[in-house]
Every structure is written in structure tokens, then in C-alpha cells.
Design an enzyme around this catalytic site. Structure first.
Site, short mmCIF file in Angstrom:
data_model
loop_
_atom_site.label_atom_id
_atom_site.label_comp_id
_atom_site.label_asym_id
_atom_site.label_seq_id
_atom_site.Cartn_x
_atom_site.Cartn_y
_atom_site.Cartn_z
CG HIS A 477 62.10 -20.62 16.83
ND1 HIS A 477 63.06 -19.71 16.46
CD2 HIS A 477 62.54 -21.15 18.00
CE1 HIS A 477 64.03 -19.69 17.36
NE2 HIS A 477 63.72 -20.56 18.32
CD GLU A 478 60.21 -23.06 20.48
OE1 GLU A 478 61.00 -23.97 20.82
OE2 GLU A 478 60.47 -21.85 20.66
CG HIS A 481 64.74 -25.17 18.91
ND1 HIS A 481 66.06 -24.89 18.66
CD2 HIS A 481 64.20 -24.02 19.40
CE1 HIS A 481 66.32 -23.63 18.99
NE2 HIS A 481 65.20 -23.08 19.43
CG HIS A 487 68.56 -19.93 19.13
ND1 HIS A 487 68.55 -19.91 20.50
CD2 HIS A 487 67.30 -20.27 18.75
CE1 HIS A 487 67.34 -20.22 20.94
NE2 HIS A 487 66.56 -20.44 19.90
#
Length: 563
Positions: A477-478, A481, A487
Site C-alpha cells: 500500500h505504501e 502511494h 485511496h
């Protein structure tokens, strides 16, 4: 005691099994067939065969080896390359002769019982633990998310290898005994036992990765296994997350965590920054996961700050690339797009972990770091963008002490140069040519935080809480980013740098890797990236306007070129 049994469906699970060189053709296979006088038709006619795990065998093709197998009759089986053992299916009338011949030559023949595919059984209640194991148990139980910790013992390593790799390894004396995907059973606690259907197994040089899905929910599961008996993994089941951690020897801890009690995806802004909004209803760190929003860019010297916000991407940075289109795991080309397979894009990652985070594991590098990287790569594969990969180039323990700081502080202390915190990472990053840096902490105020969405080469850093790194795919997830993914629109309505770069939520059924549980009433997160070409049980995992897989395809090469 109530027992919940589950089989893992093929869309979303898999387990990693580490192996020693898979040999497709064994030089002694022909000898075996000649010795036993076996053909496929003859073997299928045998009324009853008994499976034996053969360990401590002499070298293949040696006279001693031949003197043992000649007692096996018309048998067939499988080479277990990781544990350097074999599974023989022997006619029932030959079993005692094989056992005796093996014992006479220092080998061992162990008959498989009915529970041969059970990964765990409950450890003795009076089991003695050393101080390190006791401390690990205490820390696991102290977590707010923990609902229970079960101490489990695993069978002997060759039996585990056979259970994980059944019909997938090199065969002895004929084809595999069946072409059905193997099932394993994992006892997670005194009340929960899951039956798992294998969807894939990856036998590697020193380990094995096994994947499957939970029956009825299709929840994913991953198990990594090493021939010494070590096992690590994660799985989901009915609102629970399970973390398998090696405790030493044959002992493993299964940590049951309530997904609703897990930390927020991103920690809120530090208290010192809450003067204007103490309720944090629209906290930008939580909604956007972008630490640059609250962090003016630093000057070159002295670590002082000046007010520069995140820059929008330049047109040259945004490359339009044809997107692969998977359907239930089978990759297809985007309609109207024809061309060669995309070239591999490898993002090199350096991972630092604190002493506090490492203290939760017997081997944090294998059990957590490797597992989290593998889960990230599986999410790319499941999304039809498997040519994008994360590669761990270095992992080490930093002397950074987490106490008294927020995730916002952790990530910028990790990223900033010359501030007196973890400055070694910058030299190591250059030495190992790491594109991205990840710091793993034991700080449950949040699951993670990236320096910024669409980071540049100097600020490609993120922090991740250890409980979330693999279990909720937070490392992936990071990194998403940093590449440029955002999101779901329920939380993050920012349209830069890519208006289509948002996560996807399928009602209350499931959400993708970039979406929040608040957006779907606590539904499970699946390891896929939003894309109109990815389908889960026939339903798309995105739209043309919600397509983070496209962001990954278009921007991964930019990040892979940072070092």
C-alpha cells in the site's frame, strides 16, 4: 469445540515454499521403473498402496539405494528436493520389507497417517519456553488487535514439504498420483481449523511459497516454508487475520487478530499539529496518506523547513502504456491493444527495522520482510501487472528508538538527511542501489505512512507497522502511494497526480489494496489493484476512472530508475 473448515479458492491465495533446485528428470527414475517393473497401467491396477516418507537415504544410483528400492515393488512417488527426502507409494505387502531394508542401511521409512496434510497440532500445555519465546508471546498478547495466541507444533519437515508440494515436485517411477490441487489443514486455535485448497506452489532454491483461498469466503492465504521447518504466513477468515510466526524448532505461534481492532491505515497528525481541528474529522494524513501535506519541504542545510507543497507531475513523467487485463487470474490484453509482453520493471527496496519491531519475531527478515515483499508481488500478479516486481536488496536493524514519536516523525526522520536519525540509510541506499526505503516499526498508532503520493527520488520513503506489513498488505500500500496511487474516492477526492488513480470498493463485499475498511463497513481487503480488467468472481475490480493498476504500469519504471 466448534471447528470451522475452509478451502482456499484459486483467485486470491497462495503460499510460498522454499526449495532446493527442482530437477525435472531424475537420473535414477529409469532405474526405479526398471527395478520395480512398473508401468502407469500396472500402477493404477494396484488395489492398495501405502505412502512412506523416506529420509536419510543414500545417494541416488548408489548400490545401497538400489538395495532399498528393490524391496518397494511396483511403487511410485515424489522427490522432496528441499529436505532431500522422498515419498514412496509402496504396495501394502512390501511396506515391512522396505522399512527393514531402510533401517539396515541407516535410512528411515515413516508411514503417513490419515492426518499427513495437517500443518499444525496443539503444543503440549506444559511445553517449556525460553526467555525469548516468552517475551514474544507476551508482546503478541499485549497488542490491541490480538484476540488470541495459539502455540502449535508442526510435523517433521519432509511430511510438511510433501503436504505443500504434493504432485508438484519431480516424480518417481511414473506420473503424479493425481492432478488435483493438494489440500492442507491448519489448526489455528482450539476452536478454528481450516482446510485449505492449494492454488499455486512456487518451489524455489531454498524455500517454498504456497498459496490458497478460504472456502466460502475466497479469502487469501500465504505460507512460506523453509526446509529447516520454519514457517511464516498470513491468512484471512471471517473478520480475523492470522499471522503465523516461527518460535524455534517445530514450534509456531498463530496470532489471531481482529481486523476491526487493527490500527487505522494511516496514523493521524501528531497532537502538536492539531490546534485548528482537535477532532481530526478531515485529517489529511488519514484520508490521503500523504505526509508531505503537513510537511513543508526542508532546506538543504540545517534541517530547517520552508513552505513548499508537493509538485504536480510533469507531462514527461506521465507515460501512456497499454495495460494488461487479467480476468480471474488469467492475464488478457486490453481490447484493441496488441503487442509484445511488457518488460520486467524491478523496484529495489531497502528495509530497516527497529529492535522493538524485530523482537516480535524469531527471524524478522524471513518471517516478515520477505513475506511482505512476496505479498506485494502477488498483488501485482493478481492484477495482471506481474512484470512489475519489488526486490529486497538489503534488510537491517537500525538503532532508531521509536518511543515518543508519531508515524509522521518516523517517516521524515527516515527520509531526511543530516538530522541525526537513521542517517546510515542514505549511504546504504546508495550502496545497494535501492529505489525505495521502508522502515518497519512497532507503533500501532497507524499501519503506515508514505512521505508523499508520487514521490521523487529523494523522498521515496515509507514507514510501516509490523502487524500490518504483510497481514493487511500495508508495505505494498505504501509503495503504491510512492508510485502515485491514491485511496478510494470516499476518503480521498484529490485528483492529482492522476485523476484515475484511486482505489475501488465493491459495495460491502470487498475492497482493493488502496481502499479503506470504513468505505465498505469493514469488508475484507484483497491483494489486487483497482482495474476494470481485473475480475473477482466475475465482477470488475475497478473502472476506467478508478484504475490504480494503470498508475503502477505507467509509473513503476520511473520509481525503478531512482537508483
Amino acid at each position: 469445540m466448534t471447528t470451522s473448515r475452509t478451502a482456499w479458492a484459486s483467485v486470491l491465495g497462495s503460499v510460498v515454499c522454499l526449495t532446493i533446485g527442482l530437477v525435472l528428470v531424475q537420473p535414477w527414475a529409469q532405474t526405479w521403473a526398471q527395478t520395480s517393473g512398473q508401468t502407469s497401467a500396472q500402477t493404477s491396477a494396484q488395489p492398495e498402496r501405502v505412502p512412506l516418507i523416506m529420509t536419510k537415504l543414500p545417494p541416488q544410483n548408489s548400490p545401497t539405494y538400489k538395495s532399498i528400492i528393490k524391496h518397494a515393488g511396483k511403487a511410485r512417488g515424489q522427490v522432496l528436493t528441499l529436505t532431500k527426502s522422498e515419498m514412496w507409494e509402496v504396495p501394502k505387502e512390501n511396506v515391512e520389507a522396505v522399512k527393514k531394508a531402510a533401517a539396515n542401511h541407516g535410512a528411515l521409512a515413516t508411514q503417513l497417517g490419515d492426518g499427513w496434510n495437517h500443518m499444525f497440532h496443539s503444543a503440549p500445555r506444559d511445553m517449556k519456553m525460553n526467555d525469548k519465546q516468552k517475551a514474544m508471546m507476551v508482546r503478541a498478547k499485549e497488542s490491541r488487535a490480538t484476540m488470541g495466541v495459539g502455540m502449535m507444533a508442526s510435523p517433521m519437515a519432509p511430511i510438511v514439504e510433501y503436504a505443500l508440494t504434493k504432485d508438484a515436485g519431480p516424480n518417481i517411477g511414473g506420473p503424479a498420483t493425481s492432478q488435483e490441487a493438494a489440500r492442507i489443514t491448519i489448526k489455528l486455535s482450539d476452536r478454528t481449523e481450516l482446510t485449505i485448497l492449494r492454488t499455486s506452489v512456487d518451489i524455489r532454491e531454498t524455500m517454498c511459497v504456497w498459496r490458497g483461498a478460504v472456502e466460502g469466503t475466497d479469502a487469501p492465504a500465504t505460507i512460506m516454508w523453509w526446509p529447516g521447518g520454519k514457517m511464516a504466513g498470513t491468512l484471512q477468515h471471517e473478520g480475523r487475520l492470522y499471522s503465523i510466526r516461527h518460535m524455534g524448532g517445530e514450534m509456531h505461534a498463530v496470532v489471531e487478530m481482529d481486523e476491526d481492532r487493527m490500527p487505522q491505515e494511516h496514523a493521524p497528525m501528531p497532537e502538536r499539529m492539531r490546534q485548528n481541528d482537535p477532532n481530526l474529522r478531515d485529517d489529511p494524513l488519514r484520508t490521503e496518506g500523504d505526509a508531505s501535506i503537513m510537511r513543508p519541504k526542508r532546506q538543504q542545510k540545517g534541517g530547517q523547513l520552508r513552505g513548499t507543497r508537493q509538485a504536480k507531475p510533469k507531462a514527461a513523467d506521465v507515460k501512456q502504456v497499454a495495460v494488461a487485463s487479467p480476468t480471474d487470474g488469467a492475464t488478457k490484453k486490453e481490447p484493441g491493444k496488441i503487442g509484445a509482453a511488457p518488460k520486467n520493471v524491478v523496484i529495489d527496496v531497502i528495509v530497516a527495522y527497529t529492535k522493538k519491531a524485530a523482537s516480535n519475531y524469531a527471524d524478522v527478515k524471513r518471517e516478515l520482510v520477505d513475506l511482505a515483499i512476496e505479498e506485494a508481488n502477488e498483488s501485482f500478479r493478481k492484477s495482471g501487472i506481474g512484470h512489475v516486481k519489488l526486490r529486497l536488496v538489503h534488510a537491517y536493524q537500525t538503532d532508531y528508538v521509536e518511543e515518543g514519536a508519531a508515524h509522521f516523525d518516523h517517516v521524515w526522520r527516515f527520509a531526511d538527511k543530516g538530522d541525526g536519525y537513521m542517517d546510515e540509510v542514505h549511504e546504504l541506499r546508495n550502496k545497494y542501489k535501492a529505489d525505495v526505503g521502508v522502515l518497519i516499526v512497532d507503533d500501532p498508532k497507524g499501519c503506515g505512512l508514505a512521505t508523499r503520493v508520487f514521490a521523487d527520488a529523494e523522498e521515496a520513503f515509507a514507514v510501516v507497522h509490523h502487524e500490518c506489513a504483510a497481514a493487511t498488505y500495508t508495505l505494498a500500500h505504501e509503495v503504491g502511494h510512492l508510485i502515485g496511487a491514491r485511496h478510494d474516492l470516499n476518503l480521498d477526492k484529490n485528483m492529482t497526480p492522476f485523476p484515475y488513480g484511486h482505489g475501488y470498493v465493491n459495495g460491502t463485499k470487498w475492497r482493493d489494496i488502496m481502499s479503506y475498511k470504513e468505505s465498505c463497513g469493514g469488508c475484507p481487503r484483497l491483494p489486487v489493484w483497482s482495474s476494470p480488467f481485473v475480475k473477482i468472481k466475475g465482477e470488475p475490480a475497478g473502472t476506467p476512472d478508478l484504475d490504480n493498476a494503470r498508475v503502477i504500469v505507467e509509473q513503476a519504471a520511473r520509481v525503478a530508475a531512482f537508483r
